[in-house]
Write a protein that holds these residues in place. Sequence first.
Motif, PDB file in Angstrom:
ATOM      1  N   SER A  21      59.365 137.928 137.487  1.00 42.23           N
ATOM      2  CA  SER A  21      58.819 138.219 136.126  1.00 42.23           C
ATOM      3  C   SER A  21      58.722 139.735 136.027  1.00 42.23           C
ATOM      4  N   PHE A  22      58.562 140.414 136.845  1.00 41.72           N
ATOM      5  CA  PHE A  22      59.067 142.026 136.456  1.00 41.72           C
ATOM      6  C   PHE A  22      60.261 142.390 136.245  1.00 41.72           C
ATOM      7  N   LEU A  23      61.146 141.644 136.679  1.00 42.40           N
ATOM      8  CA  LEU A  23      62.827 141.823 136.264  1.00 42.40           C
ATOM      9  C   LEU A  23      63.229 141.384 134.996  1.00 42.40           C
ATOM     10  N   VAL A  24      62.374 140.283 134.652  1.00 43.26           N
ATOM     11  CA  VAL A  24      62.739 139.796 133.484  1.00 43.26           C
ATOM     12  C   VAL A  24      62.051 140.813 132.184  1.00 43.26           C
ATOM     13  N   ILE A  64      69.399 137.613 136.600  1.00 41.38           N
ATOM     14  CA  ILE A  64      69.159 137.083 137.989  1.00 41.38           C
ATOM     15  C   ILE A  64      67.854 136.608 137.875  1.00 41.38           C
ATOM     16  N   GLY A  65      66.676 137.026 137.140  1.00 47.07           N
ATOM     17  CA  GLY A  65      65.324 136.830 137.175  1.00 47.07           C
ATOM     18  C   GLY A  65      64.965 135.325 136.580  1.00 47.07           C
ATOM     19  N   VAL A  66      65.787 134.768 135.648  1.00 46.76           N
ATOM     20  CA  VAL A  66      65.411 133.506 135.265  1.00 46.76           C
ATOM     21  C   VAL A  66      65.971 132.461 136.352  1.00 46.76           C
ATOM     22  N   MET A  67      67.188 133.047 137.212  1.00 53.03           N
ATOM     23  CA  MET A  67      67.721 132.441 138.240  1.00 53.03           C
ATOM     24  C   MET A  67      66.493 132.012 139.233  1.00 53.03           C
ATOM     25  N   MET A  68      65.951 133.133 139.420  1.00 52.00           N
ATOM     26  CA  MET A  68      64.810 133.397 140.541  1.00 52.00           C
ATOM     27  C   MET A  68      63.737 132.368 140.250  1.00 52.00           C
ATOM     28  N   PHE A  69      63.638 132.278 138.948  1.00 49.18           N
ATOM     29  CA  PHE A  69      62.311 131.187 138.626  1.00 49.18           C
ATOM     30  C   PHE A  69      62.892 129.887 138.826  1.00 49.18           C
ATOM     31  N   LYS A 302      77.168 135.131 134.599  1.00 49.22           N
ATOM     32  CA  LYS A 302      76.023 134.388 134.914  1.00 49.22           C
ATOM     33  C   LYS A 302      76.610 133.703 136.244  1.00 49.22           C
ATOM     34  N   ARG A 303      77.825 133.223 136.469  1.00 52.70           N
ATOM     35  CA  ARG A 303      78.302 132.831 137.960  1.00 52.70           C
ATOM     36  C   ARG A 303      78.022 133.819 138.836  1.00 52.70           C
ATOM     37  N   TRP A 304      78.285 135.010 138.620  1.00 45.38           N
ATOM     38  CA  TRP A 304      78.201 135.982 139.706  1.00 45.38           C
ATOM     39  C   TRP A 304      76.737 136.279 140.082  1.00 45.38           C
ATOM     40  N   SER A 305      76.082 136.202 139.173  1.00 42.16           N
ATOM     41  CA  SER A 305      74.485 136.421 139.243  1.00 42.16           C
ATOM     42  C   SER A 305      74.067 135.425 140.000  1.00 42.16           C
ATOM     43  N   SER A 306      74.324 134.077 140.011  1.00 41.88           N
ATOM     44  CA  SER A 306      74.190 132.689 140.389  1.00 41.88           C
ATOM     45  C   SER A 306      74.626 132.982 142.163  1.00 41.88           C
ATOM     46  N   VAL A 307      75.896 133.503 142.183  1.00 44.67           N
ATOM     47  CA  VAL A 307      76.249 133.553 143.760  1.00 44.67           C
ATOM     48  C   VAL A 307      75.284 134.776 144.469  1.00 44.67           C
ATOM     49  N   ALA A 308      75.073 135.747 143.589  1.00 42.60           N
ATOM     50  CA  ALA A 308      73.987 136.681 144.240  1.00 42.60           C
ATOM     51  C   ALA A 308      72.810 136.414 144.803  1.00 42.60           C
ATOM     52  N   TRP A 309      72.142 135.357 143.773  1.00 45.80           N
ATOM     53  CA  TRP A 309      70.744 134.944 144.259  1.00 45.80           C
ATOM     54  C   TRP A 309      70.873 133.886 145.198  1.00 45.80           C
ATOM     55  N   HIS A 310      71.993 133.384 145.480  1.00 48.58           N
ATOM     56  CA  HIS A 310      72.260 132.216 146.707  1.00 48.58           C
ATOM     57  C   HIS A 310      72.357 133.342 147.705  1.00 48.58           C
TER      58      HIS A 310
END
Length: 442
Positions: A21-24, A64-69, A302-310
């Motif tokens: 939430s802070f990152l968002v 990445i914030g929404v992906m974390m959620f 968004k794809r690279w952010s998804s890879v990142a959070w994985h």
Amino acid sequence: MSGRDSRQNVKWVEGVRGVASFLVVVTHLARAWDYPLFWPADNEDASPRILQLPILRLPFQGRIGVMMFSFLTGYVCAIKPLRQIKSGNTSGALSTLAKSAFRRPPRLIMPATIALVLAWLVTQLDGFSVVRVCDSDWLRNSSPEVQGNLLTEIPRLLWEFRSSWIDGTNAYDPHQWALLPLLRGAFLIYATLFATCYMKFRARIFTVFTLWAWFWCSSQWKTETFECMFLFGVLLCDIGSEVDFRDYVNSRPKQRRIVQSILIFLGLFVGSYPEGNVHWAAWSRGIHAFHFLFPSDHDGPKRWSSVAWHLIALGFWLSPTLQTIFSNKLFMWLGRNSFAVYLTHGTLLRVVLVRLVYGLTPAAYYIENADTEEPIQHWIPRSQNWFVWVVELPIWFGLLYIVAHLWTTYVDSWCAKATRTLEEAMFVKEEDEKTPRPEAMV
């Protein structure tokens, strides 16, 4: 099961939610006042600023914030049903899934609607007057204005409520766009666990992984942001609750530390992929060279952010030290207030922070075009005094978290009580609930 502890540490998930939430919020501040942070440099010939460098840029460029959620939704929704399934209490797991599916809509819709109504009231009181004349295009374009009298505005409020949960958008609080995908994702999780609750552990893992891969190969809208993350959360929760797996990993601390460090560093690096002007830096061009890993018509950032959070989530999941850090009181407090921060920060940004930055009652001004003699509107400029930003941002963040804490304490708790009342009224009591406890019969 043997005497070994069968439960994994899940408190860290709440702490990570607070970071999300802070990152968002930080991302929206960057979008409002420093959009070049989303690029590798201010222009093609410029040297990058420190916050535009790989890894350091990650908190400001968003995504990445929404992906974390989404990941945390999958993880949390799966904890109790999987625990019951693994203990042989499948009927209890089905009951949990049914009640969780009932609770999820009101627990999301009730507080979101209250936030929407408050934003509507602020609009009627002209609370967004400053933000509509400020020099930030993103803020102006995402801020509502009155379109008529109450005979117009009340039906409009009802229409925007409908739009929030049908189309995922509303004019009064556009940051609520992610709530509809998160609601749908919760039911994807419930349906997946329902369909696999009688499977053996490895069969369930294979099934969930296959479903994850199916969404990953899809080029539909934001599957990498939502569906893949929901299912990845379920996968890690399921595997992490296996005692044999945890014993195997924990018995190899040196190898585990090496793997988790590599995963987190690599995730932070590829997650730095810019939102635009990728060709301006060698490091971003290097990441872009691997775009063949994704389906056609994909959203590269968004794809690279998804890879990142994985990768980062795997690193956290493998690290007892990081889990302990994210389980401390500060991160847990941030996590408890994360939903409130998400719901309130947009209105507080457009009402309070803009007045700290631009003044209480500024107005746009006009100059005459020398060629056409028509007036040209000039938006009011932001403060150029760095000291103003250093003082005002901490004050505003303090106010944001005070409001969020009060929201969690009073508004969210009321929504939880209302949901429990609905549940008691609509659900048939189970046999163990109908049977009086021995102490109650005395």
